[in-house]
Design a protein around this motif. Sequence first.
Motif, PDB file in Angstrom:
ATOM      1  N   UNK A   1     -30.551 -37.588  -2.288  1.00 42.00           N
ATOM      2  CA  UNK A   1     -30.165 -36.938  -1.196  1.00 42.00           C
ATOM      3  C   UNK A   1     -30.739 -35.327  -1.387  1.00 42.00           C
ATOM      4  N   UNK A   2     -30.645 -34.803  -2.646  1.00 41.68           N
ATOM      5  CA  UNK A   2     -30.879 -33.285  -2.706  1.00 41.68           C
ATOM      6  C   UNK A   2     -32.589 -32.893  -2.467  1.00 41.68           C
ATOM      7  N   UNK A   3     -33.447 -33.903  -2.535  1.00 40.86           N
ATOM      8  CA  UNK A   3     -34.751 -33.780  -2.214  1.00 40.86           C
ATOM      9  C   UNK A   3     -34.891 -33.286  -0.776  1.00 40.86           C
ATOM     10  N   UNK A   4     -34.140 -33.883   0.144  1.00 41.09           N
ATOM     11  CA  UNK A   4     -34.200 -33.319   1.593  1.00 41.09           C
ATOM     12  C   UNK A   4     -33.649 -32.025   1.781  1.00 41.09           C
TER      13      UNK A   4
ATOM     14  N   UNK B   1     -37.253 -31.400  13.851  1.00 40.87           N
ATOM     15  CA  UNK B   1     -38.130 -30.734  12.659  1.00 40.87           C
ATOM     16  C   UNK B   1     -37.702 -31.165  11.160  1.00 40.87           C
ATOM     17  N   UNK B   2     -36.281 -31.506  11.431  1.00 40.84           N
ATOM     18  CA  UNK B   2     -35.900 -32.068   9.984  1.00 40.84           C
ATOM     19  C   UNK B   2     -36.546 -33.509   9.697  1.00 40.84           C
ATOM     20  N   UNK B   3     -37.023 -34.312  10.784  1.00 45.44           N
ATOM     21  CA  UNK B   3     -37.783 -35.657  10.663  1.00 45.44           C
ATOM     22  C   UNK B   3     -39.075 -35.303  10.299  1.00 45.44           C
ATOM     23  N   UNK B   4     -39.860 -34.335  10.802  1.00 47.66           N
ATOM     24  CA  UNK B   4     -40.982 -33.995  10.466  1.00 47.66           C
ATOM     25  C   UNK B   4     -41.354 -33.507   9.122  1.00 47.66           C
ATOM     26  N   UNK B   5     -40.656 -32.744   8.806  1.00 50.93           N
ATOM     27  CA  UNK B   5     -40.634 -31.777   7.382  1.00 50.93           C
ATOM     28  C   UNK B   5     -39.858 -32.542   6.152  1.00 50.93           C
ATOM     29  N   UNK B   6     -39.035 -33.578   6.700  1.00 49.32           N
ATOM     30  CA  UNK B   6     -38.243 -34.404   5.731  1.00 49.32           C
ATOM     31  C   UNK B   6     -37.045 -33.410   5.109  1.00 49.32           C
ATOM     32  N   UNK B   7     -36.315 -32.396   5.821  1.00 49.14           N
ATOM     33  CA  UNK B   7     -35.324 -31.810   5.402  1.00 49.14           C
ATOM     34  C   UNK B   7     -34.097 -32.107   6.015  1.00 49.14           C
ATOM     35  N   UNK B   8     -32.750 -31.565   5.550  1.00 48.05           N
ATOM     36  CA  UNK B   8     -31.675 -31.697   5.971  1.00 48.05           C
ATOM     37  C   UNK B   8     -31.116 -30.291   5.736  1.00 48.05           C
ATOM     38  N   UNK B   9     -29.829 -30.325   6.616  1.00 48.18           N
ATOM     39  CA  UNK B   9     -29.111 -28.888   6.551  1.00 48.18           C
ATOM     40  C   UNK B   9     -28.694 -28.773   4.976  1.00 48.18           C
TER      41      UNK B   9
ATOM     42  N   UNK C   1     -37.119 -24.509  -0.938  1.00 44.25           N
ATOM     43  CA  UNK C   1     -37.873 -23.701   0.010  1.00 44.25           C
ATOM     44  C   UNK C   1     -37.281 -23.027   0.763  1.00 44.25           C
ATOM     45  N   UNK C   2     -36.053 -22.985   1.017  1.00 44.93           N
ATOM     46  CA  UNK C   2     -35.286 -21.738   1.584  1.00 44.93           C
ATOM     47  C   UNK C   2     -35.325 -20.543   0.651  1.00 44.93           C
ATOM     48  N   UNK C   3     -35.249 -20.842  -0.723  1.00 44.28           N
ATOM     49  CA  UNK C   3     -35.128 -19.840  -1.668  1.00 44.28           C
ATOM     50  C   UNK C   3     -36.407 -19.093  -1.947  1.00 44.28           C
ATOM     51  N   UNK C   4     -37.410 -19.726  -1.843  1.00 40.87           N
ATOM     52  CA  UNK C   4     -38.818 -19.037  -1.803  1.00 40.87           C
ATOM     53  C   UNK C   4     -39.096 -18.263  -0.485  1.00 40.87           C
ATOM     54  N   UNK C   5     -38.482 -18.581   0.749  1.00 44.63           N
ATOM     55  CA  UNK C   5     -38.696 -18.009   2.024  1.00 44.63           C
ATOM     56  C   UNK C   5     -37.761 -16.700   1.525  1.00 44.63           C
ATOM     57  N   UNK C   6     -36.501 -16.706   1.227  1.00 45.94           N
ATOM     58  CA  UNK C   6     -35.705 -15.580   0.959  1.00 45.94           C
ATOM     59  C   UNK C   6     -36.413 -14.531  -0.128  1.00 45.94           C
TER      60      UNK C   6
END
Length: 152
Positions: free
Chosen positions: A28-31, A88-96, A36-41
Amino acid sequence: MGGFLFTLWHAGWSPGDPTGAVPPCTRHIWKRRPHFVGIVACRIGTAFAARTDRASLFTVGVWTNRLLLWGIAFELAFTAAVVYAPPLQHIFGTAALSPAQLAVVAPFPLIVWGVDEVLRRVRRHRDATRAATLSTSVTSRLVEGRMAEQAG
């Protein structure tokens, strides 16, 4: 990486646990993509740090480059949309991300900028020391030269 390791630890993983291709505790973590957010930060911290090579950001002004601020605002809005908007979660495979993950990632820009600020201060101090040493050396050579002229 710090955000991702925090997420692994939060999911129950500890150093030495088997990992394999995708361990059960991380499926569940991969999602969640805290890296990604860390790199943006971190890139936000780098954007502020890159505004000057030698001067402190405080002397340049944090809020003086409006185009940079708009770019950072767009980057934050797009990242939030990728992480939190269901289409966008579906497109990019992310989760909150969890609040704990956000708390880990939030200081990254300040850390990156702060380290760069310290390095610039060290460079300024080193340059000032070299300039003072060079100035003293040149002055003493001039004095020695004049004394030699007067003696000769």
